[in-house]
Design an enzyme around this catalytic site. Structure first.
Site, short mmCIF file in Angstrom:
data_model
loop_
_atom_site.label_atom_id
_atom_site.label_comp_id
_atom_site.label_asym_id
_atom_site.label_seq_id
_atom_site.Cartn_x
_atom_site.Cartn_y
_atom_site.Cartn_z
CE LYS B 89 -4.35 -1.64 0.27
NZ LYS B 89 -5.35 -1.59 -1.00
CD GLU B 111 -10.40 4.14 0.72
OE1 GLU B 111 -10.30 5.26 0.43
OE2 GLU B 111 -9.61 3.19 -0.02
CB SER B 378 -0.04 -8.14 -1.19
OG SER B 378 -0.89 -8.86 -0.68
#
Lengths: 263, 402
Positions: B89, B111, B378
């Protein structure tokens, strides 16, 4: 078709009043009782009814209408049921009042753009507002609506540039819905100072009436805004009143707003 | 390289379905991003921060014991879990926060589902001294308390969202609603390759660093491109990030794994590519979980990051055109994979990534020996340990558990 909308504005004007577009949620608290709320709004003086059709993810709505959506969904309100049960019943009780549906684009897409346009017109809907459908994405829906004579009512925002406002206004059907504040639906204690200029700007370009909405809840606010527009839209104040005290309270809110709209 | 058929359109999908109040902000963002992309100094700035702060490039690690255990293709892991903050991210939030600064925005909102994107946004905001508010579904606040603490420690305000299903989709609604009210000086950092144009493009571009590195690394590590790449898909940012640079390499199989939840027939899952239908959610036309009336169905996954009823429009296009193979893994399969990877490789994968691992086993066998499979690891599983531990820790997981 949208001739009905024009006539409603003309009637209000002839009486020396700004038009009141009253919003309530179809199916809140259930389908039958929401019909009573719509009828009460008309008794209170509403010139046009905006029939909210609930969507699970209403990104343009504030807490009051969002909560109403949740109640309506629980009560089984769907676009199809609103068209089949609520619209004809409201039509019967308020034959003079144009009906406008307000919902989100996904709800219309799920039924089918063309199918929706046809059904809506057959049941007596004059126009539709889709707050998450900006002009760039509206070509096919607009074509489907035009074919049936159903007005796709555009929105204009405080953040909209004058050039963009001109484009939106020139293409408008039914009326132009000017969002008075940058934000979601809901009551505000203050409205922006430059609202009147924005309304006048949009009115210059628009072939159809121009109304202001979002944040308006009192007769005084309706009076101030109504002086620069052909009317106002009120939603959250009506929804909240109806939820708390039923149709009579909605009627009272509308009557109060109508007093503010007298010129 | 592009699958964009028009600005912001991927075949039938994409677009910008937002309230008029937000349209000017999206136009401004689109233009600012186009200018930033043309500016080599911006690209260098992003690359430098990724290098010096995030710790890129992340390794491509051979998974020798998994390879042996599964007995098929050679397995390699792209280690996004080793990026700063523990997931991919951060690649996107560094890029978007730098873009926000370039645009002169004063505050950041975001969010988050699992909290990884919230942590990554809070981190980038701390690094560049910008106020940050993160919207998070109340359910997720509960099940991801470690990440809530991390965000607060980083100076971000965490706002629990109580509406709807109280998960990621509602957090996204609330962030959008807040943005509508504060659009002048606020930048909204979307964490997935979803949402209105230009976000799917921006997020994909910033995440594509993963796939670009895999290209170079696989040539060095095994002298050719991988035969297949597999990644989990919620909104799809890690998946599009690792897969996008390979779209035109026809010999590279691209595989996505969605949340099967309690099973596809249970109705409780997050498989929008597999079972979704065309619709508009959060400003984009894509495949969404919805009922016949167009109401969005609440997704379910044991993994908060996959608990989303939509998916990025580019992945929807790739899936519909057949370029992307889509599979699913259930909660239980993901849990089993979590333990298997932990115990064979010494890596605790995030529950999201565990879905990719669950299907990677079948894929490795399908591909067979001599082939090369890359799994996008990930994120790391630390954030999920409370959820996982609550189910009880098994003593042994199949044959390698001893």
């Amino acid at each position: 078709m949208s001739g009905e909308i024009a006539e409603a504005f003309a009637r209000a004007k002839a009486r020396g009043e700004g038009a009141l577009v009253a919003y309530a949620m179809a199916g809140d608290p259930d389908l039958a009782r929401s019909v009573d709320v719509f009828a009460a709004c008309v008794e209170g003086g509403a010139d046009i009814l905006e029939i909210g059709v609930a969507f699970s993810d209403p990104i343009a709505d504030g807490p009051v209408i969002q909560a109403a959506s949740e109640r309506a969904l629980k009560a089984g309100a769907t676009l199809r049921r609103v068209l089949d049960e609520v619209v004809p019943a409201v039509r019967e009780r308020c034959p003079q009042t144009p009906l406008v549906v307000m919902t989100y684009v996904n709800v219309v897409m799920a039924l089918g753009e063309e199918r929706y346009a046809k059904l809506a017109r057959e049941r007596g809907v004059a126009g539709t507002i889709l707050p998450d459908l900006p002009p760039e994405e509206s070509a096919s829906i607009r074509a489907a609506f035009d074919k049936e004579g159903l007005a796709l009512i555009p929105l204009c925002a405080p953040t909209t540039s004058p050039a963009r406002a001109e484009t939106i206004a020139k293409d408008a059907r039914g009326f132009v819905y000017c969002v008075s504040v940058a934000g979601v639906t809901g009551m505000r204690s203050e409205l922006p100072a430059n609202l009147s200029e924005r309304l006048e700007l949009v009115r210059r370009f628009s072939p159809v009436p121009v109304v202001a909405g979002f944040g308006i809840s009192t007769a005084e606010q309706a009076g101030v805004v109504g002086a620069h527009a052909d009317g106002v839209v009120v939603g959250s104040a009506i929804v909240r009143a109806a939820q708390a005290d039923g149709p009579a309270a909605a009627r009272q809110v509308c009557a109060e707003l109508k007093r503010g709209l007298k010129r | 390289m592009d699958t964009e058929t028009a600005p912001g359109r991927f075949g039938r999908y994409g677009g910008r379905y937002v309230p008029e109040t937000l349209v000017p902000a999206h136009l401004e963002l689109e233009q600012a991003y186009a200018e930033a992309r043309k500016d080599p100094a911006f690209d260098e700035q992003v690359s430098q921060v990724l290098r010096e702060y995030v710790g890129r490039e992340t390794p491509l690690t051979p998974a020798r014991r998994l390879t042996e255990l599964w007995g098929g293709a050679e397995v390699w892991l792209k280690r996004e879990d080793l990026a700063h903050t523990g997931a991919h991210k951060i690649n996107n939030t560094i890029g978007q926060v730098l873009l926000a600064r370039r645009m002169g925005k004063k505050r950041i909102i975001a969010e988050t589902g699992a909290g990884q994107h919230g942590v990554a946004t809070a981190t980038a905001c701390a690094l560049f001294g910008m106020p940050c508010e993160v919207f998070m579904g109340a359910v997720d606040v509960e099940r991801q308390s470690l990440n809530v603490f991390r965000m607060k420690a980083l100076g971000a305000k965490v706002t629990p969202v109580e509406s709807g299903s109280r998960t990621l989709k509602d957090a996204m609604n609330e962030a959008m609603r807040t943005w509508v009210a504060q659009v002048e000086d606020t930048y909204y950092v979307i964490g997935s390759a979803a949402g209105p144009h230009p976000y799917p493009t921006i997020v994909r571009d910033f995440q594509s660093v993963i796939g670009r590195e895999v290209r170079t690394q696989s040539l060095v590590a095994f002298g050719k491109l991988p035969d297949a790449i597999i990644a989990c898909i919620g909104g799809g940012s890690n998946a599009i990030g690792i897969l996008h640079p390979f779209i035109h390499d026809k010999d590279v199989r691209l595989v996505g794994v969605e949340a099967g939840g309690h099973g596809l027939s249970s109705g409780q899952h997050g498989a929008s590519l597999t079972l979704g239908t065309e619709g508009v959610l959060h400003g984009s036309r894509s495949l969404v979980l919805q009922d016949e009336n167009g109401q969005i169905i609440e997704a379910h996954s044991i993994s908060a990051g996959l608990d989303y009823p939509g998916v990025g429009p580019e992945l929807a296009h790739l899936a519909k055109t057949g370029r992307l193979e889509v599979r699913t893994a259930t909660d239980d399969e993901a849990l089993a994979a979590f333990y298997r990877v932990s115990r064979t490789e010494g890596i605790l994968p995030a529950l999201e990534s565990s879905h990719a691992f669950a299907r990677a086993e079948d894929l490795a066998r399908e591909l067979g020996k001599g082939k090369h499979l890359v799994i996008n690891c990930s994120g790391r599983g630390d954030k999920d340990v409370a959820t996982i531990a609550a189910r009880g820790i098994p003593a042994a997981i199949g044959q390698e558990g001893a």
